[in-house]
Design a protein around this motif. Structure first.
Motif, PDB file in Angstrom:
ATOM      1  N   GLY A 146       0.847  -1.189   0.000  1.00 32.02           N
ATOM      2  CA  GLY A 146       0.000   0.000   0.000  1.00 32.02           C
ATOM      3  C   GLY A 146       0.880   1.236   0.000  1.00 32.02           C
ATOM      4  O   GLY A 146       1.876   1.289   0.721  1.00 32.02           O
ATOM      5  N   ILE A 147       0.518   2.225  -0.806  1.00 32.40           N
ATOM      6  CA  ILE A 147       1.314   3.450  -0.930  1.00 32.40           C
ATOM      7  C   ILE A 147       0.437   4.655  -0.639  1.00 32.40           C
ATOM      8  O   ILE A 147      -0.694   4.742  -1.121  1.00 32.40           O
ATOM      9  CB  ILE A 147       1.889   3.600  -2.353  1.00 32.40           C
ATOM     10  CG1 ILE A 147       2.661   2.351  -2.774  1.00 32.40           C
ATOM     11  CG2 ILE A 147       2.782   4.839  -2.455  1.00 32.40           C
ATOM     12  CD1 ILE A 147       2.984   2.311  -4.262  1.00 32.40           C
ATOM     13  N   SER A 148       0.964   5.588   0.143  1.00 29.63           N
ATOM     14  CA  SER A 148       0.337   6.905   0.263  1.00 29.63           C
ATOM     15  C   SER A 148       1.346   7.926  -0.245  1.00 29.63           C
ATOM     16  O   SER A 148       2.548   7.797  -0.001  1.00 29.63           O
ATOM     17  CB  SER A 148      -0.063   7.206   1.710  1.00 29.63           C
ATOM     18  OG  SER A 148       1.063   7.471   2.513  1.00 29.63           O
ATOM     19  N   ALA A 149       0.852   8.920  -0.977  1.00 29.64           N
ATOM     20  CA  ALA A 149       1.741   9.911  -1.588  1.00 29.64           C
ATOM     21  C   ALA A 149       1.023  11.251  -1.679  1.00 29.64           C
ATOM     22  O   ALA A 149      -0.210  11.305  -1.697  1.00 29.64           O
ATOM     23  CB  ALA A 149       2.175   9.447  -2.981  1.00 29.64           C
ATOM     24  N   PRO A 150       1.783  12.346  -1.747  1.00 30.73           N
ATOM     25  CA  PRO A 150       1.151  13.661  -1.875  1.00 30.73           C
ATOM     26  C   PRO A 150       0.315  13.751  -3.146  1.00 30.73           C
ATOM     27  O   PRO A 150       0.693  13.216  -4.190  1.00 30.73           O
ATOM     28  CB  PRO A 150       2.350  14.620  -1.944  1.00 30.73           C
ATOM     29  CG  PRO A 150       3.496  13.865  -1.361  1.00 30.73           C
ATOM     30  CD  PRO A 150       3.248  12.431  -1.697  1.00 30.73           C
ATOM     31  N   GLY A 151      -0.821  14.418  -3.034  1.00 31.67           N
ATOM     32  CA  GLY A 151      -1.682  14.600  -4.190  1.00 31.67           C
ATOM     33  C   GLY A 151      -1.195  15.729  -5.083  1.00 31.67           C
ATOM     34  O   GLY A 151      -0.281  16.479  -4.718  1.00 31.67           O
TER      35      GLY A 151
ATOM     36  N   THR B  86      -5.666   7.394  -8.353  1.00 33.94           N
ATOM     37  CA  THR B  86      -5.574   6.164  -7.568  1.00 33.94           C
ATOM     38  C   THR B  86      -5.891   4.926  -8.398  1.00 33.94           C
ATOM     39  O   THR B  86      -5.403   3.839  -8.095  1.00 33.94           O
ATOM     40  CB  THR B  86      -6.509   6.231  -6.347  1.00 33.94           C
ATOM     41  OG1 THR B  86      -7.854   6.456  -6.781  1.00 33.94           O
ATOM     42  CG2 THR B  86      -6.091   7.354  -5.414  1.00 33.94           C
ATOM     43  N   LYS B  87      -6.704   5.079  -9.432  1.00 31.66           N
ATOM     44  CA  LYS B  87      -7.044   3.923 -10.268  1.00 31.66           C
ATOM     45  C   LYS B  87      -5.852   3.485 -11.110  1.00 31.66           C
ATOM     46  O   LYS B  87      -5.589   2.291 -11.265  1.00 31.66           O
ATOM     47  CB  LYS B  87      -8.242   4.247 -11.158  1.00 31.66           C
ATOM     48  CG  LYS B  87      -9.561   4.373 -10.402  1.00 31.66           C
ATOM     49  CD  LYS B  87     -10.722   4.570 -11.368  1.00 31.66           C
ATOM     50  CE  LYS B  87     -12.057   4.574 -10.627  1.00 31.66           C
ATOM     51  NZ  LYS B  87     -12.176   5.690  -9.682  1.00 31.66           N
ATOM     52  N   LEU B  88      -5.122   4.446 -11.659  1.00 31.45           N
ATOM     53  CA  LEU B  88      -3.971   4.124 -12.505  1.00 31.45           C
ATOM     54  C   LEU B  88      -2.661   4.073 -11.718  1.00 31.45           C
ATOM     55  O   LEU B  88      -1.626   3.688 -12.260  1.00 31.45           O
ATOM     56  CB  LEU B  88      -3.849   5.146 -13.640  1.00 31.45           C
ATOM     57  CG  LEU B  88      -5.004   5.163 -14.650  1.00 31.45           C
ATOM     58  CD1 LEU B  88      -4.775   6.243 -15.705  1.00 31.45           C
ATOM     59  CD2 LEU B  88      -5.163   3.797 -15.322  1.00 31.45           C
ATOM     60  N   GLY B  89      -2.705   4.483 -10.445  1.00 27.95           N
ATOM     61  CA  GLY B  89      -1.505   4.417  -9.616  1.00 27.95           C
ATOM     62  C   GLY B  89      -0.454   5.447  -9.968  1.00 27.95           C
ATOM     63  O   GLY B  89       0.745   5.178  -9.903  1.00 27.95           O
ATOM     64  N   ILE B  90      -0.921   6.659 -10.317  1.00 29.58           N
ATOM     65  CA  ILE B  90       0.000   7.712 -10.763  1.00 29.58           C
ATOM     66  C   ILE B  90      -0.021   8.888  -9.789  1.00 29.58           C
ATOM     67  O   ILE B  90      -1.093   9.374  -9.415  1.00 29.58           O
ATOM     68  CB  ILE B  90      -0.380   8.222 -12.170  1.00 29.58           C
ATOM     69  CG1 ILE B  90      -0.376   7.068 -13.182  1.00 29.58           C
ATOM     70  CG2 ILE B  90       0.574   9.322 -12.621  1.00 29.58           C
ATOM     71  CD1 ILE B  90      -0.916   7.463 -14.547  1.00 29.58           C
ATOM     72  N   VAL B  91       1.158   9.343  -9.377  1.00 26.11           N
ATOM     73  CA  VAL B  91       1.302  10.607  -8.655  1.00 26.11           C
ATOM     74  C   VAL B  91       1.504  11.687  -9.707  1.00 26.11           C
ATOM     75  O   VAL B  91       2.387  11.574 -10.561  1.00 26.11           O
ATOM     76  CB  VAL B  91       2.496  10.560  -7.681  1.00 26.11           C
ATOM     77  CG1 VAL B  91       2.661  11.898  -6.978  1.00 26.11           C
ATOM     78  CG2 VAL B  91       2.314   9.448  -6.659  1.00 26.11           C
ATOM     79  N   LYS B  92       0.680  12.754  -9.648  1.00 24.55           N
ATOM     80  CA  LYS B  92       0.622  13.708 -10.758  1.00 24.55           C
ATOM     81  C   LYS B  92       1.062  15.113 -10.330  1.00 24.55           C
ATOM     82  O   LYS B  92       0.298  15.860  -9.736  1.00 24.55           O
ATOM     83  CB  LYS B  92      -0.801  13.759 -11.321  1.00 24.55           C
ATOM     84  CG  LYS B  92      -1.330  12.389 -11.764  1.00 24.55           C
ATOM     85  CD  LYS B  92      -2.767  12.439 -12.210  1.00 24.55           C
ATOM     86  CE  LYS B  92      -2.901  13.108 -13.551  1.00 24.55           C
ATOM     87  NZ  LYS B  92      -4.297  13.012 -14.062  1.00 24.55           N
TER      88      LYS B  92
ATOM     89  N   GLY C 180       6.821  15.586 -11.735  1.00 30.34           N
ATOM     90  CA  GLY C 180       5.981  15.334 -12.903  1.00 30.34           C
ATOM     91  C   GLY C 180       4.987  14.225 -12.599  1.00 30.34           C
ATOM     92  O   GLY C 180       4.516  14.076 -11.475  1.00 30.34           O
ATOM     93  N   GLU C 181       4.668  13.413 -13.607  1.00 30.12           N
ATOM     94  CA  GLU C 181       3.771  12.270 -13.412  1.00 30.12           C
ATOM     95  C   GLU C 181       4.612  11.009 -13.226  1.00 30.12           C
ATOM     96  O   GLU C 181       5.410  10.659 -14.097  1.00 30.12           O
ATOM     97  CB  GLU C 181       2.824  12.117 -14.600  1.00 30.12           C
ATOM     98  CG  GLU C 181       1.814  13.244 -14.707  1.00 30.12           C
ATOM     99  CD  GLU C 181       0.646  12.899 -15.623  1.00 30.12           C
ATOM    100  OE1 GLU C 181       0.662  11.798 -16.218  1.00 30.12           O
ATOM    101  OE2 GLU C 181      -0.273  13.725 -15.726  1.00 30.12           O
ATOM    102  N   VAL C 182       4.420  10.347 -12.103  1.00 27.01           N
ATOM    103  CA  VAL C 182       5.225   9.169 -11.771  1.00 27.01           C
ATOM    104  C   VAL C 182       4.298   7.980 -11.539  1.00 27.01           C
ATOM    105  O   VAL C 182       3.388   8.032 -10.702  1.00 27.01           O
ATOM    106  CB  VAL C 182       6.086   9.418 -10.511  1.00 27.01           C
ATOM    107  CG1 VAL C 182       6.950   8.191 -10.212  1.00 27.01           C
ATOM    108  CG2 VAL C 182       6.961  10.655 -10.692  1.00 27.01           C
TER     109      VAL C 182
END
Length: 325
Positions: free
Chosen positions: A76-81, A85-91, A100-102
């Motif tokens: 499970g990962i939590s990251a700054p918005g 969440t559906k595609l698992g990308i931090v934007k 950037g987009e990771v």
């Protein structure tokens, strides 16, 4: 081989790995099957702030050190918005400039061939406080993180409310001072731009360089910077400039939190993040809300400190993963 998440079954996992990517520190923990934290590692995010690939590789090394032999685990990962969440990308998170987009979920799926879920860090913290922390027992609650940045999470009827395109709960980016200081999100006068640890530090450095004397200036000369914790310490030692900086920041916190209470009328407001280590801040916010909130039952709404502290998002990363099955 990529793990087939559609076939995932919670019963097959022997334990969980939680990852909380923060603007200052990243925490990686191993949790038991019943979500008890067993072991934790901490990484200084700032060393990798503009190199997400290096940070993800460092996290992977920590996971290898936490792994148990011959057993299955989910991540499970939590990251700054903002996060997808559906595609698992931090934007493009404001608190991680240069990212950037990771595709963080994809990275760990490829590394460990297992089930991975991603959640906004403030949503994760809100869910953890709702399940096992200060918000337990309240089906409708909000969580504020008051730290380097300011974020929030909303729980409605026991579920995270994400809003359209996962963008709900960005409490730190409500405008509280039109045409105020520029925020890292690109707007002006956001709550985060006037009340966060980052804002307190920025204002303290500015004042110190103008005055070129006093406690704050001495701290700046010694360290080359001034942290929010330095400002709290200077204020406790009677520094008038520090007191004024903090008083302004706390006033705007009160405005932002009162706005959210008025709009959502939650049963409980949980306050977390490093700035809440100063207990008087919570009392000041309670007093502000009691005076200014008129259209919600403020005398029945609890405003409380997080009981999970710095680990709220880490716990939430795992609890959200379990809840996703």
């Amino acid at each position: 081989m990529i793990y087939n998440t559609a076939m995932a079954d919670i019963a097959q996992f022997d334990y969980y790995i939680g990852i909380d990517i923060g603007g200052t520190r990243t925490r990686v923990g191993r949790f038991s099957k019943d979500c008890k934290l067993e072991e934790k590692e901490v990484i200084e995010t700032i060393r990798y702030k503009k190199s997400p690939e290096f940070l993800l590789e460092e996290i992977a090394k920590k996971i290898l050190g936490l792994k148990k032999p011959n057993s299955e685990f989910a991540i499970g990962i939590s990251a700054p918005g903002p996060c997808d969440t559906k595609l698992g990308i931090v934007k493009n998170p404001p608190n991680l400039p240069g990212w950037g987009e990771v595709r963080v979920s994809e990275f760990f799926k490829n590394k460990f061939d297992t089930y991975v879920s991603l959640e906004n860090d403030a949503n994760a913290a809100a869910f953890a406080e709702y399940k096992i922390g200060s918000g337990k027992g309240y089906k409708n609650m909000v969580y504020f993180t008051l730290s380097t940045g300011i974020g929030g999470g909303i729980i409605i009827n026991g579920k995270i409310y994400r809003g359209f395109m996962d963008s709900a709960g960005e409490f730190g980016h409500q405008i509280v001072l039109p045409n105020g200081p520029k925020c890292r999100c690109g707007s002006k006068g956001c709550l985060e731009a006037v009340s966060s640890g980052y804002a307190i530090s920025r204002d303290a450095i500015s004042k110190a360089l103008v005055r070129k004397s006093g406690i704050l200036y001495e701290i700046y000369k010694k360290n080359g910077t001034i942290n929010a914790s330095d400002v709290f310490l200077a204020s406790s030692q009677g520094d008038d400039i520090s007191w004024k900086i903090l008083n302004k920041a706390i006033t705007y916190m009160g405005i932002g939190i009162s706005n959210v209470i008025t709009v959502l009328s939650p049963e409980c407001v949980v306050l977390g993040g490093g700035l809440t280590n100063q207990d008087y801040i919570i009392e000041e916010i309670r007093n502000f809300a009691a005076t200014h909130v008129k259209m919600a039952p403020i005398n029945k709404i609890k405003i409380v400190k997080s009981s999970l502290g710095d680990d709220s998002s880490l716990y939430g990363s795992v609890l959200n993963t379990v809840d996703s099955f």
